[in-house]
Motif scaffolding. Structure first.
Motif, short mmCIF file in Angstrom:
data_model
loop_
_atom_site.label_atom_id
_atom_site.label_comp_id
_atom_site.label_asym_id
_atom_site.label_seq_id
_atom_site.Cartn_x
_atom_site.Cartn_y
_atom_site.Cartn_z
N ILE A 136 5.11 6.91 7.94
CA ILE A 136 6.30 6.53 8.71
C ILE A 136 5.95 6.33 10.17
N LEU A 137 5.21 7.29 10.75
CA LEU A 137 4.87 7.20 12.17
C LEU A 137 3.90 6.06 12.47
N SER A 138 3.03 5.74 11.51
CA SER A 138 2.07 4.65 11.72
C SER A 138 2.62 3.30 11.23
N GLU A 139 3.89 3.32 10.79
CA GLU A 139 4.57 2.11 10.32
C GLU A 139 3.81 1.44 9.17
N ASP A 140 3.32 2.26 8.27
CA ASP A 140 2.56 1.77 7.12
C ASP A 140 3.51 1.53 5.94
N SER A 141 4.19 0.41 5.98
CA SER A 141 5.16 0.08 4.93
C SER A 141 4.47 -0.15 3.58
N LYS A 142 3.22 -0.59 3.62
CA LYS A 142 2.48 -0.84 2.39
C LYS A 142 2.31 0.44 1.58
N ALA A 143 2.00 1.53 2.26
CA ALA A 143 1.81 2.81 1.57
C ALA A 143 3.11 3.27 0.94
N ILE A 144 4.22 3.09 1.64
CA ILE A 144 5.52 3.52 1.12
C ILE A 144 5.97 2.64 -0.03
N SER A 145 5.73 1.34 0.07
CA SER A 145 6.16 0.41 -0.98
C SER A 145 5.29 0.50 -2.23
N ALA A 146 4.24 1.32 -2.17
CA ALA A 146 3.42 1.55 -3.37
C ALA A 146 4.17 2.38 -4.40
N ALA A 147 5.26 3.02 -3.96
CA ALA A 147 6.07 3.81 -4.88
C ALA A 147 6.83 2.89 -5.83
#
Length: 202
Positions: A102-113
């Motif tokens: 969240i803090l690094s704005e890594d949307s790719k990691a979150i959208s892996a869910a």
């Protein structure tokens, strides 16, 4: 309604456990990452819980730490994120990794869910970024060393983060730089710091 439930593990499945408390079996849905940590049938466990009632039904969701439950409660305030999506996110990202994403704005990691698209992932970041305290990184190293199964790379990343912030970089800038380093998982903190500084030089 239920803050936590303590009892004997009666059943363990792929996405939930049944906790026997005084002869009543509570089916509690847990993040996949937590299922393996619950312990064998017959062991006594305390599960922090969230009881959800909606027009779509009811559900009892559980977590092994208060911090994980707090993240879950934050996630379900995000537009488009319900309990199932929140559990999906927590099933692919640990508590600290989700905060880092969240803090690094890594949307790719979150959208892996599973079930979480890029738009929803970006909404999670926009909504929660200001609610995550970057100070969690200062204590993350100790948490990692105390948690079995965690990779050393997490500790190395935390050390590199602390070095960057001690050099005067703000939390968001430090996190973005670390997140942009390719092959970071195999680096020690010194090399990771050097690579992050190279990113910041451009």
């Amino acid at each position: 309604m239920y803050s936590y439930i303590r009892g004997e593990v009666a059943e363990v499945s792929t996405d939930s456990v049944v906790i026997d408390n005084n002869g009543i079996g509570y089916q509690i849905y847990l993040p996949v990452n937590d299922i393996a940590k619950v312990g064998p049938v017959g062991e006594t466990r305390l599960i922090y819980t969230y009881f959800q009632v909606s027009e779509n039904g009811i559900g009892l969701y559980g977590f092994l730490t208060k911090g994980e439950r707090e993240l879950f409660l934050m996630l379900i305030t995000v537009t488009g994120v319900g309990p199932k999506a929140a559990m999906s996110i927590l099933s692919v990202l640990s508590e600290n990794d989700l905060k880092f994403a969240i803090l690094s704005e890594d949307s790719k990691a979150i959208s892996a869910a599973p079930g979480v698209g890029p738009k929803t992932a970006k909404m999670v970041i926009v909504t929660l970024k200001d609610k995550i305290d970057p100070g969690f990184m200062e204590n993350a190293g100790a948490a990692v060393s105390a948690a079995p199964g965690q990779v050393m790379a997490d500790s190395e990343r935390n050390d590199a983060y602390l070095a960057l912030t001690s050099l005067g970089y703000d939390a968001a800038t430090a996190l973005k730089a670390l997140d942009s380093v390719e092959g970071a998982a195999g680096m020690d903190s010194n090399r990771l710091l050097k690579e992050a500084l190279k990113k910041l030089a451009f």
